[in-house]
Design a protein around this motif. Structure first.
Motif, PDB file in Angstrom:
ATOM      1  N   GLY A 149       0.808  -1.219   0.000  1.00 43.64           N
ATOM      2  CA  GLY A 149       0.000   0.000   0.000  1.00 43.64           C
ATOM      3  C   GLY A 149       0.833   1.256   0.000  1.00 43.64           C
ATOM      4  O   GLY A 149       0.446   2.285   0.572  1.00 43.64           O
ATOM      5  N   SER A 150       2.003   1.228  -0.627  1.00 45.39           N
ATOM      6  CA  SER A 150       2.849   2.412  -0.646  1.00 45.39           C
ATOM      7  C   SER A 150       3.465   2.596  -2.024  1.00 45.39           C
ATOM      8  O   SER A 150       4.683   2.625  -2.178  1.00 45.39           O
ATOM      9  N   SER A 151       2.620   2.745  -3.015  1.00 50.06           N
ATOM     10  CA  SER A 151       3.123   2.912  -4.383  1.00 50.06           C
ATOM     11  C   SER A 151       3.594   4.339  -4.604  1.00 50.06           C
ATOM     12  O   SER A 151       2.932   5.282  -4.188  1.00 50.06           O
ATOM     13  N   PRO A 152       4.741   4.481  -5.263  1.00 54.56           N
ATOM     14  CA  PRO A 152       5.255   5.832  -5.537  1.00 54.56           C
ATOM     15  C   PRO A 152       4.604   6.444  -6.769  1.00 54.56           C
ATOM     16  O   PRO A 152       4.046   5.738  -7.606  1.00 54.56           O
ATOM     17  N   ASP A 153       4.704   7.768  -6.870  1.00 51.59           N
ATOM     18  CA  ASP A 153       4.442   8.439  -8.143  1.00 51.59           C
ATOM     19  C   ASP A 153       5.714   8.282  -8.964  1.00 51.59           C
ATOM     20  O   ASP A 153       6.813   8.485  -8.441  1.00 51.59           O
ATOM     21  N   ASP A 163      13.379  -4.859 -17.068  1.00 50.25           N
ATOM     22  CA  ASP A 163      14.601  -4.079 -16.895  1.00 50.25           C
ATOM     23  C   ASP A 163      14.331  -2.593 -16.659  1.00 50.25           C
ATOM     24  O   ASP A 163      15.253  -1.797 -16.573  1.00 50.25           O
ATOM     25  N   GLN A 164      13.056  -2.263 -16.587  1.00 52.88           N
ATOM     26  CA  GLN A 164      12.747  -0.857 -16.404  1.00 52.88           C
ATOM     27  C   GLN A 164      13.206  -0.357 -15.037  1.00 52.88           C
ATOM     28  O   GLN A 164      12.962  -1.000 -14.016  1.00 52.88           O
ATOM     29  N   ILE A 165      13.877   0.792 -15.061  1.00 52.82           N
ATOM     30  CA  ILE A 165      14.285   1.444 -13.819  1.00 52.82           C
ATOM     31  C   ILE A 165      13.585   2.790 -13.751  1.00 52.82           C
ATOM     32  O   ILE A 165      13.530   3.513 -14.741  1.00 52.82           O
ATOM     33  N   SER A 166      13.038   3.098 -12.592  1.00 53.08           N
ATOM     34  CA  SER A 166      12.266   4.335 -12.468  1.00 53.08           C
ATOM     35  C   SER A 166      12.735   5.157 -11.285  1.00 53.08           C
ATOM     36  O   SER A 166      13.281   4.631 -10.321  1.00 53.08           O
ATOM     37  N   VAL A 167      12.490   6.449 -11.395  1.00 52.84           N
ATOM     38  CA  VAL A 167      12.654   7.333 -10.249  1.00 52.84           C
ATOM     39  C   VAL A 167      11.249   7.612  -9.721  1.00 52.84           C
ATOM     40  O   VAL A 167      10.362   7.999 -10.485  1.00 52.84           O
ATOM     41  N   GLY A 168      11.060   7.357  -8.447  1.00 54.58           N
ATOM     42  CA  GLY A 168       9.729   7.510  -7.872  1.00 54.58           C
ATOM     43  C   GLY A 168       9.736   8.429  -6.676  1.00 54.58           C
ATOM     44  O   GLY A 168      10.787   8.795  -6.141  1.00 54.58           O
ATOM     45  N   LEU A 169       8.536   8.729  -6.272  1.00 64.30           N
ATOM     46  CA  LEU A 169       8.340   9.720  -5.239  1.00 64.30           C
ATOM     47  C   LEU A 169       7.339   9.194  -4.221  1.00 64.30           C
ATOM     48  O   LEU A 169       6.271   8.724  -4.595  1.00 64.30           O
ATOM     49  N   TRP A 170       7.711   9.261  -2.961  1.00 69.92           N
ATOM     50  CA  TRP A 170       6.798   8.852  -1.901  1.00 69.92           C
ATOM     51  C   TRP A 170       6.459  10.047  -1.037  1.00 69.92           C
ATOM     52  O   TRP A 170       7.286  10.934  -0.848  1.00 69.92           O
ATOM     53  N   HIS A 171       5.255  10.047  -0.527  1.00 72.57           N
ATOM     54  CA  HIS A 171       4.838  11.105   0.374  1.00 72.57           C
ATOM     55  C   HIS A 171       4.114  10.460   1.542  1.00 72.57           C
ATOM     56  O   HIS A 171       3.698   9.306   1.454  1.00 72.57           O
TER      57      HIS A 171
ATOM     58  N   GLU B 199      -0.705  15.669  -8.076  1.00 71.27           N
ATOM     59  CA  GLU B 199      -0.451  16.871  -7.274  1.00 71.27           C
ATOM     60  C   GLU B 199       0.754  16.686  -6.362  1.00 71.27           C
ATOM     61  O   GLU B 199       1.454  17.640  -6.043  1.00 71.27           O
ATOM     62  N   HIS B 200       0.994  15.432  -5.938  1.00 73.65           N
ATOM     63  CA  HIS B 200       2.170  15.172  -5.104  1.00 73.65           C
ATOM     64  C   HIS B 200       3.450  15.423  -5.886  1.00 73.65           C
ATOM     65  O   HIS B 200       4.408  15.999  -5.383  1.00 73.65           O
ATOM     66  N   THR B 201       3.460  14.953  -7.120  1.00 73.02           N
ATOM     67  CA  THR B 201       4.639  15.175  -7.953  1.00 73.02           C
ATOM     68  C   THR B 201       4.826  16.667  -8.209  1.00 73.02           C
ATOM     69  O   THR B 201       5.941  17.181  -8.131  1.00 73.02           O
ATOM     70  N   LEU B 202       3.723  17.342  -8.454  1.00 81.60           N
ATOM     71  CA  LEU B 202       3.801  18.793  -8.655  1.00 81.60           C
ATOM     72  C   LEU B 202       4.428  19.462  -7.437  1.00 81.60           C
ATOM     73  O   LEU B 202       5.262  20.350  -7.557  1.00 81.60           O
ATOM     74  N   ARG B 203       4.005  19.002  -6.261  1.00 79.73           N
ATOM     75  CA  ARG B 203       4.541  19.597  -5.028  1.00 79.73           C
ATOM     76  C   ARG B 203       6.058  19.492  -4.972  1.00 79.73           C
ATOM     77  O   ARG B 203       6.733  20.380  -4.463  1.00 79.73           O
ATOM     78  N   VAL B 204       6.582  18.393  -5.485  1.00 81.89           N
ATOM     79  CA  VAL B 204       8.035  18.217  -5.457  1.00 81.89           C
ATOM     80  C   VAL B 204       8.724  19.202  -6.398  1.00 81.89           C
ATOM     81  O   VAL B 204       9.749  19.785  -6.051  1.00 81.89           O
ATOM     82  N   TYR B 205       8.162  19.399  -7.583  1.00 77.27           N
ATOM     83  CA  TYR B 205       8.760  20.379  -8.497  1.00 77.27           C
ATOM     84  C   TYR B 205       8.686  21.780  -7.903  1.00 77.27           C
ATOM     85  O   TYR B 205       9.624  22.559  -7.996  1.00 77.27           O
TER      86      TYR B 205
END
Lengths: 211, 233
Positions: A149-153, A163-171, B199-205
């Motif tokens: 339950g913690s998927s990144p953007d 082989d895909q590598i991604s940069v993700g974002l967690w909040h 919107e979360h991604t936007l917040r980071v930018y």
């Protein structure tokens, strides 16, 4: 239990450190086939381990590593900015964004370990004023993140399929944190105790002793 | 807060950091604001509102070696409420009693910063009050304190002898997009939608642009981006 350990203090936890770097070799080199360096001791270490990062580590009852991740502030050197800058349209730099990399699970670790690590990430966000984590992950982690339950953007990706590598974002999300705690099988109260064990307590009793 | 930081950015030298620390103290109504740093050559500097007597005493006694705040923050990067530190040793307790006697206060919150090439800094606010009041205050202002700490440090880094000419504050394409639409009056939801990001991604930018621009909030960041010609609306 969850441990929060700066690299400079890993010497206090020799077995935990040893097994963490070996499990990282097993995950990133053997299983994922990443182009990472494994030294003569069988440790996977990179240049960012030398910058005194903060590790969040799941310690098994026998004192060995069950899973871990590594944090660095983005106002300093980070893997995302130095190696994956092209995926994210320029460096991400902010005092309230930390980089999280080397998310690692020991072979056969249950999903509660991944969830516990996420719980630790939530403690960091809430207690240290961190608003986002930015990190690099492999396609195969997507399923694990979703499961806990913690998927990144996703900010950007390179490669295809496995082989895909991604940069993700967690909040941080309070509701998600409760769900993650549930999945980890760790009451929030316990999580807070582990955090305080690492970083000291703010409780009144402690203050009375020291004041 | 913005005018104070604006002044700080425009001003030259150590005196600017000194007057900013006094203004920040008054703005927040805390007893003290202190910023000190060790540059990449290992030289120490400081400014802030502690009394001269306490500062001299601290240096003369070389309390750097005893002070739990220094010991707990060096080489680390998480902000610290002083209560969480280890004050249990006898030298630490003696030091603390003396600090309180010199008006430092019984509470403190410090933000450590690891700069480039071994530069290290600590931004601290301290106060005299009970635990609940302090907890509420730090909860309310944690973000501000972290941002101010880094603004101070950006200034201090300008004093570094071999400082490369100011790295251009260029915004990344995504940051320019975000700032531009915000400047045009779009809401965050509209900007995110237009850029096809969450919107979360936007917040980071926005956050990353805010930091590059040395602004305290989004409105301030948009204004700066415009005044510097980084975005055109």
């Amino acid at each position: 239990m969850l441990r929060y350990v700066y690299a400079s203090d890993l010497g206090d936890h020799p077995k935990l450190a040893r097994t963490m770097f070996r499990d990282r070799a097993d995950q990133f080199k053997t299983r994922l086939g990443w182009d990472v360096h494994v030294d003569k001791d069988g440790y996977e270490r990179d240049e960012y381990d030398d910058l005194n990062p903060l590790y969040v580590i799941w310690e098994e009852p026998d004192g060995s590593h069950g899973g871990s991740m590594r944090f660095l502030p983005t106002i300093g050197r980070t893997m995302v900015n130095e190696h994956f800058g092209d995926l994210i349209s320029g460096p991400i730099t902010s005092p309230v964004i930390w980089e999280c990399t080397r998310f690692c699970l020991t072979r056969g670790a249950g999903s509660h370990v991944a969830a516990a690590l996420m719980l630790g990430g939530g403690e960091i966000m809430q207690n240290f004023g961190v608003e986002h984590f930015v990190g690099v992950f492999d396609a195969r982690m997507v399923r694990i993140y979703r499961m806990i339950g913690s998927s990144p953007d996703v900010l950007g990706s390179a490669g295809e399929g496995r082989d895909q590598i991604s940069v993700g974002l967690w909040h941080f999300d309070e509701a998600a944190a409760a769900a993650v705690a549930e999945r980890a099988g760790v009451p929030m109260e316990r999580s807070r105790q582990w955090f305080d064990l690492a970083f000291g307590t703010t409780s009144r009793r402690e203050l009375a002793r020291t004041a | 807060m913005e005018p104070i930081l604006e002044d700080l950015e425009q001003a030259e030298g150590l005196a600017a950091l000194q007057s900013a620390s006094e203004e920040i103290r008054d703005h927040y109504g805390v007893d003290h604001v202190v910023y000190h740093w060790v540059d990449s050559a290992g030289d120490q500097y400081g400014c802030g509102t502690y009394s001269d007597v306490w500062r001299d005493r601290y240096l003369e006694q070389n309390y750097l070696r005893v002070d739990p705040v220094i010991l707990g923050c060096f080489q680390r990067f998480h902000p610290v409420d002083w209560k969480r530190l280890d004050w249990s040793s006898k030298p630490a307790r003696t030091f603390q009693a003396e600090a309180i006697a010199h008006g430092v206060g019984n509470q403190g919150f410090s933000v450590p910063i690891r700069g480039p090439n071994g530069q290290f800094a600590l931004f601290t606010t301290s106060h005299s009050c009970d635990d609940d009041v302090w907890a509420a205050w730090t909860d309310a202002h944690r973000r501000d304190l972290i941002l101010i700490a880094h603004t101070f440090n950006e200034k201090a880094l300008e004093f570094e002898p071999d400082r490369a000419p100011e790295q251009s504050q260029a915004l990344s394409p995504r940051e320019v997009d975000a700032m531009t639409f915000l400047a045009m009056g779009y809401s965050r939801a509209q900007v995110a939608d237009t850029l096809s990001i969450s919107e979360h991604t936007l917040r980071v930018y926005i956050e990353s642009a805010r930091f590059k621009l040395g602004a305290m909030n989004t409105t301030h960041a948009v204004a700066r981006a415009m005044s510097r010609g980084l975005i055109v609306v």
